[in-house]
Design a protein around this motif. Structure first.
Motif, short mmCIF file in Angstrom:
data_model
loop_
_atom_site.label_atom_id
_atom_site.label_comp_id
_atom_site.label_asym_id
_atom_site.label_seq_id
_atom_site.Cartn_x
_atom_site.Cartn_y
_atom_site.Cartn_z
N ASP A 7 0.80 -1.24 -0.07
CA ASP A 7 0.11 -0.19 -0.05
C ASP A 7 0.76 1.20 0.08
N PRO A 8 0.24 2.45 -0.14
CA PRO A 8 1.26 3.80 -0.32
C PRO A 8 2.13 3.95 0.90
N ALA A 20 -7.91 1.58 1.55
CA ALA A 20 -7.45 2.34 0.28
C ALA A 20 -7.94 3.79 0.14
N ALA A 21 -9.42 3.89 0.38
CA ALA A 21 -9.68 5.28 0.35
C ALA A 21 -8.90 6.36 1.43
N SER A 23 -5.94 5.94 2.49
CA SER A 23 -4.70 6.14 2.13
C SER A 23 -4.59 7.56 1.40
N SER A 24 -5.38 7.56 0.40
CA SER A 24 -5.39 8.84 -0.32
C SER A 24 -5.75 9.99 0.46
N TRP A 25 -6.61 9.91 1.34
CA TRP A 25 -6.85 11.08 2.23
C TRP A 25 -5.92 11.55 3.06
N ALA A 27 -2.70 10.99 2.50
CA ALA A 27 -1.68 11.79 1.62
C ALA A 27 -1.98 13.40 1.45
N ALA A 28 -3.29 13.26 1.35
CA ALA A 28 -3.84 15.10 1.50
C ALA A 28 -3.25 15.62 2.69
N ALA A 61 3.93 7.38 5.80
CA ALA A 61 3.46 8.21 4.42
C ALA A 61 4.49 9.22 3.96
#
Length: 317
Positions: A7-8, A20-21, A23-25, A27-28, A61
């Motif tokens: 994963d990221p 997964a969702a 993970s993107s948040w 990163a923000a 991250a």
């Protein structure tokens, strides 16, 4: 059969949609954090609460080489299980883990004693999960203590990469990653000033101001930190042991010089209060021979020099 995927955050585990969702948040959130460069080895103090778990996740991250350290204060039954929560999070995100245990007993000044004992076993340069909400609470705590500019400057940003985040951000991140934070009963104990500020004073201030007061307090702390840094720079040319120079200097510079000197000489966590500074300045001006200060010390004048000595002996009347 599900296959492990990378994963990221760099860990190997089963990928599910909510993670997964999140993970993107997550990163923000990183642009609002101040982690060191990718590849930097860091140690994170991780209690198992939402803020410190978010610190662990976001440090990974950010590309740091992370070691998570949990400190068990031994204050309540089952506290050892909190280390397991951190150990599992560390394993999940592929970071090193270490547990430390200290022995404390409940009683007066518990918060300060716990903090001092915790930092005694944590390595220098450890990262902590303080957020903007912690910053606002610290400013108010210091205001109630009668702190000067340095105290009202709040938490210094060094080693606190999450000061740009809110407590709600860390809770949402943990929820999205399906991490279950530890709830520390001390954070609900009304004996502690910080707890009452969090649950009583801040909501009242929000109501009076008609807005979220945390950004206001953090912005003010930043301005005062700039002022404190300027005073410290100007005071760096002043010898705090030179009684004649202190007596001739503007009081704000003399006070800053004395506070920094006395903090180093007495190895105390909190700066000397304003009344003690005034008494020391009386010693510098030759109005009295010596004065006692907190922590079992006194400041005495010998010729044109000030020095810190053990408390006792002749002091001001």
């Amino acid at each position: 059969m599900d296959r492990p995927a990378r994963d990221p955050f760099g860990s190997r585990r089963l990928i599910v949609a909510p993670v997964a969702a999140a993970s993107s948040w997550a990163a923000a959130l990183l642009p609002r954090c101040t982690f060191p460069a990718p590849g930097t080895a860091v140690v994170c103090a991780v209690s198992g609460g939402a803020d410190s778990l978010a610190l662990l996740v976001l440090a990974v991250a950010a590309g740091c080489e992370v070691t998570a350290v949990h400190v068990d204060h031994g204050l309540r039954r089952g506290s050892a299980g909190e280390a397991q929560v951190v150990a599992e999070a560390a394993a999940r995100f592929g970071v090193r883990f270490r547990a430390e245990r200290i022995e404390l007993v409940d009683g007066p000044n518990l918060e300060a004693r716990a903090r001092a004992a915790r930092y005694a076993v944590l390595p220098p340069g450890v990262l902590t999960g303080h957020t903007a909400d912690d910053q606002a609470e610290t400013v108010l705590v210091n205001l109630l203590r009668g702190a000067g500019v340095d105290g009202l400057a709040g938490i210094r940003p060094e080693r606190r990469p999450l000061l740009g985040l809110r407590r709600a951000d860390t809770a949402d991140l943990c929820r999205g990653l399906e991490l279950e934070p530890v709830v520390d009963p001390m954070n609900l104990d009304g004996r502690f000033t910080r707890v009452r500020i969090r649950h009583e004073l801040l909501p009242l201030l929000n109501d009076i101001a008609g807005c979220d007061i945390v950004p206001v307090l953090t912005r003010q702390s930043s301005h005062l930190r700039d002022a404190a840094d300027l005073l410290s720079l100007l005071a760096s040319n002043l010898d705090p042991t030179d009684a004649k120079a202190l007596a001739a200097a503007p009081r704000p510079l003399a006070a800053v010089s004395l506070r920094e000197w006395l903090r180093a000489e007495t190895a105390t966590e909190h700066p000397v209060d304003a009344d003690a500074i005034d008494r020391v300045l009386r010693v510098a001006r030759g109005e009295t021979r010596a004065t006692e200060i907190a922590g079992g010390h006194r400041v005495a004048r010998r010729g044109q020099r000030l020095r810190v000595e053990p408390a006792g002996g002749e002091t001001e009347s």
